[in-house]
Write a protein that holds these residues in place. Structure first.
Motif, PDB file in Angstrom:
ATOM      1  N   SER A   1       0.818  -1.212   0.000  1.00  0.00           N
ATOM      2  CA  SER A   1       0.000   0.000   0.000  1.00  0.00           C
ATOM      3  C   SER A   1       0.854   1.265   0.000  1.00  0.00           C
ATOM      4  N   THR A   2       2.071   1.181   0.564  1.00  0.00           N
ATOM      5  CA  THR A   2       2.933   2.364   0.612  1.00  0.00           C
ATOM      6  C   THR A   2       3.288   2.837  -0.792  1.00  0.00           C
ATOM      7  N   GLY A   3       3.583   1.886  -1.685  1.00  0.00           N
ATOM      8  CA  GLY A   3       3.927   2.245  -3.051  1.00  0.00           C
ATOM      9  C   GLY A   3       2.767   2.899  -3.770  1.00  0.00           C
ATOM     10  N   VAL A   4       1.551   2.391  -3.570  1.00  0.00           N
ATOM     11  CA  VAL A   4       0.357   2.959  -4.199  1.00  0.00           C
ATOM     12  C   VAL A   4       0.116   4.366  -3.679  1.00  0.00           C
ATOM     13  N   VAL A   5       0.220   4.535  -2.369  1.00  0.00           N
ATOM     14  CA  VAL A   5      -0.058   5.836  -1.755  1.00  0.00           C
ATOM     15  C   VAL A   5       0.955   6.882  -2.224  1.00  0.00           C
ATOM     16  N   THR A   6       2.215   6.506  -2.280  1.00  0.00           N
ATOM     17  CA  THR A   6       3.251   7.443  -2.746  1.00  0.00           C
ATOM     18  C   THR A   6       2.979   7.866  -4.181  1.00  0.00           C
ATOM     19  N   TRP A   7       2.660   6.893  -5.030  1.00  0.00           N
ATOM     20  CA  TRP A   7       2.371   7.189  -6.435  1.00  0.00           C
ATOM     21  C   TRP A   7       1.161   8.105  -6.557  1.00  0.00           C
ATOM     22  N   LEU A   8       0.103   7.805  -5.798  1.00  0.00           N
ATOM     23  CA  LEU A   8      -1.103   8.635  -5.811  1.00  0.00           C
ATOM     24  C   LEU A   8      -0.799  10.070  -5.390  1.00  0.00           C
ATOM     25  N   ALA A   9      -0.074  10.212  -4.301  1.00  0.00           N
ATOM     26  CA  ALA A   9       0.243  11.545  -3.781  1.00  0.00           C
ATOM     27  C   ALA A   9       1.022  12.349  -4.812  1.00  0.00           C
TER      28      ALA A   9
END
Length: 895
Positions: free
Chosen positions: A755-763
């Motif tokens: 989830s960290t990778g998804v959240v970073t990309w989204l941000a």
């Protein structure tokens, strides 16, 4: 240079005229409100005491509409300016949403026929109400705004032969910058003003950024939408079109016009006058709109408010809510604490087969034909039994009834029931006579027990309290005459309930002896009889009572035949279901209780009742005699009828549900208006093609809208490619002419990791969007399941903390947060909405979890975005859409 000066002079004159007109219209409206000009009862010289109440309500409505129009004109004086030319010269018309008030020249309502001028392109001709044919030579779409007590029009679209098609960010700024550039002494001011004007006025139509969540406000329809919304009130219409084509807006605009009787033509007013006779609703309140989700319902209400239409929860419904109200309160199908129905609705009950879901029309037709035949068979058998009785009155009545059934009337429910109604007096008199005798005998037995033991009834009360309420005895589905002869126990005392229970149990025992059938020991009557033991009449007396009850039961078919025909449809459905279960058709063989219903089953029952009732009401003689007691069961259905029925996102509803909705339309008006897109069907039971719609309404008029106003060129092409990749029917979707439709390519993240990778990309992508737009526009993130909504919101909030952006979870599609918040939704709740940017998380997981609807979810989800779209995959793009990979980029950093 001369041409540019002429163009600048034209724009300044136009801007000055528009803003002066805004001021004049608003001032007139303000004066009308201040003076409180209104119609009074005294001004109606023909008012009389008989009609005074009706006239008073009409006067109040007229005055309220006038006040509402004035208030609308105060904040929105006009939405369009149209210049026309004819043989006598040029004329300018201003168009508004409200009803014009006295003192406003050349101002017309968009709802009026002349309002169509605002939708016509340059060069089109239009015939005015006075017969004059005019040509449209100039057209401006206006968006009034008052800033620091001065009028402006923002994001104005102008179309003229002289200036071409232009977007003007601010008419007020245009006037001010023009005044500066005309001065000679300040060259710097001229330079700055010139640059400002260049930014303010742009060639073509600029796509507006979506800054808030909801349905886009489109004050002026295009010429095709406009034509549709002006079709006659008694039309049956289905608007089909891809996302962003303005289907819902057209629907809303149509309702607004058709509710305002001032803008109805003579034929429409005549239909309304007829429909109003005996109606419980005034025309302005006689409508219902159905929508698939609670979230869309809330935004529809906001859109109606902009049109000046009062749209309460009583007028806009989800079918899930309305179905339950009908089943509990109107038809008594579902069990309630207050008594009544016997069935229990279970939202996720696995009672029907996939065949029933995919072939609902065949399923319903099978039931409806069966239940009609069953009803006729019951009546014929009852008539035959009466004919073979020893009682001469019963024989005579049976002979008359057999005469009815021997003809062709039993093939026509209306004609047959009309003939039966003529004989119900004889049936009621004979049944009353027999019932009084059996009741006297049973009460005599109960009185004997009381004489032997004064506490008998109290002991029975205590016993009844110890036993659990049992469902209706399934071994005796046809012996439900108790509903005809008993008053509900709801308001009775405990003792009266016990007395009624005693009498019911004795009747059940007597019937079982007469019919040589047994009573289930675990049933409520079986438990009570076991407790009573020999404290009931003896066997000979019970057989005598039983024979009389059998006669009464058969007479009951003719005591209230209309009620039996309609209200027993749920009972007949249970018998039908049990028969088809044995045949392994439509239903699962086991796994659910006899009294439990899947929601789609409830739809079948409701349509059966509505269809049967409407078929009777369609007969002029029955509709005329509706106030007679014999036809009273039909009043509940008549009282449901509305002048207009509207359905948004109609393809999310099954043909059976749509059939129920259309059955609510007033039979004289038959006004039905629906919109949707078969490619956007997000339910497994939803309508699949036009043939299913034609089963509901064979004469429905289908119109297609193909100009999409939402998406950029890149996202429009992606949407069409998704349909093609999924094997759907790809429709040509045009983008509006002379509009800046360019956007950016969609972005894709594969192998998203944790989830960290998804959240970073989204941000990172959200930051890019804010830099491009200059503000945080309307952004939505869609996830595969409800369980992910809150957790993703919490993580993304942490990543965007430095930018002071707020991320809000919207559980179950609820409206949460402020306009510039990033919102997280489960994808199933986002139908009908639009955002500037959309991110779709875990697309490959969605494909695995919902293979039957994956293409629909993907298409609907991606088409919610106007400009920016991002997809993520836990692994890689699903195989079905792998061909789309070249359309994506990894980020927007190079834009």
């Amino acid at each position: 240079m001369a041409q540019e000066q002429e163009k600048g002079h034209f724009l300044k004159e136009l801007a000055t005229e528009v803003l002066d007109t805004f001021e004049s219209i608003a001032h007139t409206a303000q004066e009308a409100l201040r003076q409180g000009d209104s119609l009074s009862m005294e001004s109606l010289v023909h008012a009389n005491t008989i009609q005074s109440q009706k006239i008073s309500a009409s006067v109040a409505r007229i005055n309220q509409e006038k006040r509402s129009s004035c208030e609308t004109l105060l904040w929105e004086p006009a939405i369009a300016r149209v210049k026309t030319v004819d043989d006598e010269g040029e004329k300018i018309f201003y168009i508004c949403r409200a009803t014009p008030i006295t003192g406003t020249r050349n101002l017309a309502s968009y709802r009026a026929p002349i309002g169509r001028l605002a939708a016509l392109p340059l060069g089109d001709e239009f015939t005015l109400p006075n017969g004059t044919v005019v040509e449209v030579i100039e057209r401006s779409e206006l968006k009034p705004a008052k800033v620091q007590n001065e009028w402006d029009s923002v994001d104005t679209h102008i179309d003229s032969d002289l200036a071409g098609r232009l977007s003007v960010e601010s008419l007020r700024a245009l006037i001010e910058s023009t005044a500066i550039t005309e001065a000679e002494e300040d060259l710097l001011a001229q330079l700055i003003a010139g640059e400002s004007q260049t930014a303010n006025v742009r060639e073509g139509i600029r796509r507006s950024v979506i800054t808030k969540m909801g349905l886009r406000d489109q004050p002026i329809l295009d010429q095709y939408q406009d034509e549709i919304f002006r079709l006659p009130l008694d039309s049956r219409l289905l608007i089909l079109g891809p996302p962003g084509t303005g289907k819902t807006t057209t629907l809303i605009r149509r309702l607004g016009q058709k509710l305002d009787q001032e803008f109805l033509d003579d034929d429409e007013r005549h239909i309304v006058d007829i429909a109003n006779q005996g109606s419980g609703f005034a025309h302005a309140d006689s409508w219902l709109m159905f929508t698939p989700t609670e979230l869309l319902k809330q935004y529809l209400k906001e859109s109606f408010a902009r049109e000046g239409v009062a749209a309460s929860d009583q007028r806009i419904k989800t079918w899930v809510d309305y179905r339950r109200v009908l089943a509990r309160n109107t038809f008594g199908i579902l069990k309630t604490a207050a008594g009544g129905g016997s069935l229990v609705l279970k939202e996720n009950l696995a009672s029907i087969t996939e065949d029933a879901v995919s072939n609902p029309i065949d399923w319903f037709n099978d039931f409806y034909e069966w239940q009609s035949g069953r009803f006729n068979e019951e009546l014929e058998n009852a008539a035959e039994i009466l004919y073979t009785q020893a009682d001469t009155k019963a024989v005579k009545l049976g002979q008359q009834l057999k005469g009815i059934f021997s003809g062709t009337l039993n093939n026509n429910a209306g004609a047959m029931l009309s003939a039966l109604v003529a004989l119900l007096g004889d049936a009621r008199e004979l049944r009353k006579e027999k019932k009084e005798a059996t009741d006297k005998t049973i009460k005599g037995s109960l009185n004997l027990q009381l004489n032997l033991d004064r506490s008998f009834v109290d002991e029975l009360v205590k016993f009844i309290e110890t036993i659990q309420e049992e469902m209706e005895d399934e071994t005796d589905d046809t012996d439900d005459q108790e509903m005809d002869e008993e008053v509900s126990d709801v308001s009775s005392t405990d003792r009266m309930k016990a007395i009624n229970a005693y009498m019911r149990a004795v009747r059940a025992k007597a019937r079982s002896l007469a019919k040589k059938r047994s009573i289930a020991k675990t049933s409520r009557n079986g438990r009570i009889l076991e407790w009573l033991e020999d404290r009931i009449p003896d066997t000979d007396k019970l057989e005598e009572i039983g024979n009389s009850l059998v006669l009464q039961d058969n007479l009951a078919f003719f005591v209230n035949p209309v009620r039996r025909y309609i209200s027993r449809i749920p009972s007949r459905y249970r018998i039908f279901r049990r028969l088809r279960q044995k045949e392994k058709r439509w239903y699962q063989v086991d796994g659910f209780a006899a009294a439990e219903l899947n929601p789609l089953e409830l739809d079948v029952i409701l349509l059966g009742m509505l269809k049967a009732g409407n078929e009777l009401l369609s007969r002029t003689s029955i509709a005329r005699d509706i106030e007679e007691e014999a036809w009273s069961p039909l009043r509940a259905i008549r009282d449901l009828h509305m002048h207009q029925i509207l359905v948004d996102e109609v393809t999310d509803f099954s043909p059976i549900q749509i059939g129920c909705m259309s059955a609510l339309s007033h039979p004289r008006m038959r006004s039905f208006f629906a919109c949707g897109d078969f490619n956007q069907r997000m339910t497994v039971w939803g309508a699949r093609d036009i043939e299913q719609m034609k089963w509901v309404l064979p004469d429905i008029d289908t119109r297609e809208i193909t100009v999409s106003y939402r998406q950029s060129r890149q996202l429009n092409e992606l949407a069409r490619a998704i349909i093609g990749a999924a094997g759907g029917e790809e429709k040509h979707v045009a983008l509006p002419d002379q509009v800046d439709n360019e956007g950016v390519a969609p972005v894709l993240l594969e192998q998203e990791g944790d989830s960290t990778g998804v959240v970073t990309w989204l941000a990172d992508r959200i930051r890019e969007i804010e830099r491009f737009v200059g503000q945080l526009p309307s952004i939505a993130v869609f996830v595969e399941s409800e369980a992910e909504v809150q957790s993703l919101a919490d993580e993304l909030n942490g990543s965007l903390e430095e930018e002071n952006a707020q991320v809000v979870a919207c559980p179950k599609g609820q409206v949460m947060g402020q306009d510039n918040d990033v919102r997280i939704f489960d994808v199933q709740h986002i139908k009908g909405l639009e955002f500037e940017a959309v991110f779709f998380i875990g697309v490959d997981r969605l494909a695995k979890e919902h293979p039957e609807l994956f293409d629909k979810y993907l298409y609907v989800g991606t088409t919610r975005a106007a400009t920016y779209l991002g997809l993520t995959c836990q692994d890689t793009l699903p195989k079905a859409i792998d061909v789309l990979r070249p359309r994506f980029v990894s980020d927007w950093s190079q834009v």
